[in-house]
Design an enzyme around this catalytic site. Sequence first.
Site, PDB file in Angstrom:
ATOM      1  N   ASN A 202       0.803  -1.224   0.000  1.00  0.00           N
ATOM      2  CA  ASN A 202       0.000   0.000   0.000  1.00  0.00           C
ATOM      3  C   ASN A 202       0.839   1.278   0.000  1.00  0.00           C
ATOM      4  OD1 ASN A 202      -2.785  -0.855  -0.126  1.00  0.00           O
ATOM      5  ND2 ASN A 202      -2.357  -1.920   1.781  1.00  0.00           N
ATOM      6  N   HIS A 232       8.699   3.220   7.599  1.00  0.00           N
ATOM      7  CA  HIS A 232       8.829   3.586   6.184  1.00  0.00           C
ATOM      8  C   HIS A 232       9.624   4.886   6.096  1.00  0.00           C
ATOM      9  CE1 HIS A 232       5.789   0.627   5.165  1.00  0.00           C
ATOM     10  NE2 HIS A 232       4.999   1.158   6.070  1.00  0.00           N
TER      11      HIS A 232
END
Length: 281
Positions: A202, A232
């Site tokens: 995603n 991330h």
Amino acid sequence: MELNSVDVGNIRKIKKVAVLGCGAIGSRIARSIKNELQPVCSLSGLYDIDTSKSAQLEQSISQDNLVKESFPALLQDCDILVEAINSDTRNFIQQALESRKNVLTMSVGKLLNAEDLFALSLKNGCAILIPSGAVAGIDAVKSASLAPIKKITLTTRKPVSGFSQNRYIEDQGINLGAITGETCIFEGSVDDAVRLFPRNINVAATLALASHAKSKIVIRILTSPEYTINSHEIDIQGDFGHMVSRTENVICPDNPKTSYLAVLSAIQTLKEFCSGVRIGT
Ligand SMILES: NC(=O)c1ccc[n+]([C@@H]2O[C@H](COP(=O)([O-])OP(=O)(O)OC[C@H]3O[C@@H](n4cnc5c(N)ncnc54)[C@H](O)[C@@H]3O)[C@@H](O)[C@H]2O)c1
């Protein structure tokens, strides 16, 4: 920003929101609509293929007649469809857009090569809303994309357990149990990352859509026995300058595969769309 019905009551219609998928994300969004977003939206229906989940959610929200018997019934009386299911979503999104409903979708990977869906939303005058998800900096990436982008690197770090049963890991003969320190298990394009790590796509897909620069993105996926959380890091260089963002995610208590920030970003996206007040790009 506090939502206040006096501020918005007379000038903006309360939007009716239908929730497809009553798992971790769908349930939290539904509860938020009931508890905090009421001045700007209301819950019009719930649908889950597992009817016990929709029934349980309806009961916990204490609002009758929310559970719908089918997806078409869910679509009937809403302004916005929130899609939060963990199976193929393309047809659901397409049907909603054909019915001229706005769609907030969590399955960003399905929009990667879906120009037809964007064209349909434009033709029918309805919005596709894509929350920033489990990563910070998407606002800056969107602005930066208006000038030439040189390079983007997304470095995703996940605990070893996040890669169990991954076909690519098995095919490569990577022994997750033998990893002793930080190890890069994948480096490559967005399309390959999406194909080989379908459960982890995603953020990569969101970054590709936000930057309009898929071909300039390098995805790196790292693991280590020492990692306990998902993180991330976006590193983007272009005519705008250089930005690095790092997000360390707490998992959602209802589903360890979902980051809590992804749930919150969906609620915030809905809140901004319904109230008409947007902060950031
Ligand atoms: N955009 C992001 O950053 C981001 C972040 C986390 C998760 N996600 C995605 O959001 C989705 C939902 O996540 P979640 O944590 O709520 O998952 P979940 O597993 O907790 O819930 C998914 C629900 O969808 C239901 N469902 C599956 N197929 C269905 C169908 N055909 N019709 C109706 N209901 C159906 C399941 O029964 C389940 O209740 C997943 O696809 C996940 O990949 C996106």
